[in-house]
Write a protein that holds these residues in place. Structure first.
Motif, short mmCIF file in Angstrom:
data_model
loop_
_atom_site.label_atom_id
_atom_site.label_comp_id
_atom_site.label_asym_id
_atom_site.label_seq_id
_atom_site.Cartn_x
_atom_site.Cartn_y
_atom_site.Cartn_z
N ARG A 49 2.76 1.61 -6.83
CA ARG A 49 3.59 1.32 -5.66
C ARG A 49 4.83 2.19 -5.71
N ASN A 95 -2.21 2.04 1.16
CA ASN A 95 -1.78 0.81 1.83
C ASN A 95 -0.27 0.90 2.04
N TRP A 97 3.33 -1.08 3.91
CA TRP A 97 4.01 -2.13 4.64
C TRP A 97 5.04 -1.48 5.55
N ASN A 102 0.94 -4.76 7.67
CA ASN A 102 0.28 -4.13 6.55
C ASN A 102 -0.89 -3.29 7.05
N TYR A 103 -1.01 -2.07 6.54
CA TYR A 103 -2.05 -1.16 7.00
C TYR A 103 -2.81 -0.57 5.81
N TRP A 104 -4.11 -0.32 6.03
CA TRP A 104 -4.97 0.26 5.00
C TRP A 104 -5.58 1.56 5.50
#
Length: 114
Positions: A49, A95, A97, A102-104
């Motif tokens: 992250r 991924n 935020w 939230n998107y993938w």
């Protein structure tokens, strides 16, 4: 937000790959950007992250081998993977935020041969 992951492939154990995740728009406001992976028959797991302040976190399994980074000017996040092991074989997903959304991305396959 659309995310395009790339850079996967087949590599021998001990080798390196660099994954990229390019967003459809500016990533400068993305709160956190993440890499996850999913190996066959296993649940998707967290890998790394990076925050919008460039603080980073890693799964214990990749600490010291993987490096996450981001280039806001190119709307791209990277995952430099060194000293790859067979257990790193998985589909890698980016991924993000953005606020509370939230998107993938679609995933890129990494296969490490022993």
């Amino acid at each position: 937000v659309q995310l395009q992951a790339s850079g996967g492939g087949l590599v021998q154990a001990g080798g390196s790959l660099r994954l990229s995740c390019t967003a459809s728009g500016s990533i400068s406001t993305f709160i956190t950007m993440n890499w996850y992976r999913q190996a066959p028959g296993k649940q998707r797991e967290f890998v790394a992250r990076i925050s919008n302040f460039d603080s980073t976190n890693y799964a214990d399994s990749v600490k010291g081998r993987f490096t996450i980074s981001r280039d806001n000017a190119k709307n791209t996040m990277y995952l430099q993977m060194n000293s790859l092991k067979s257990e790193d074989t998985a589909v890698y997903y980016c991924n993000v935020w953005v606020g509370s959304a939230n998107y993938w991305g679609q995933g890129t396959q990494v296969t490490v041969s022993s």
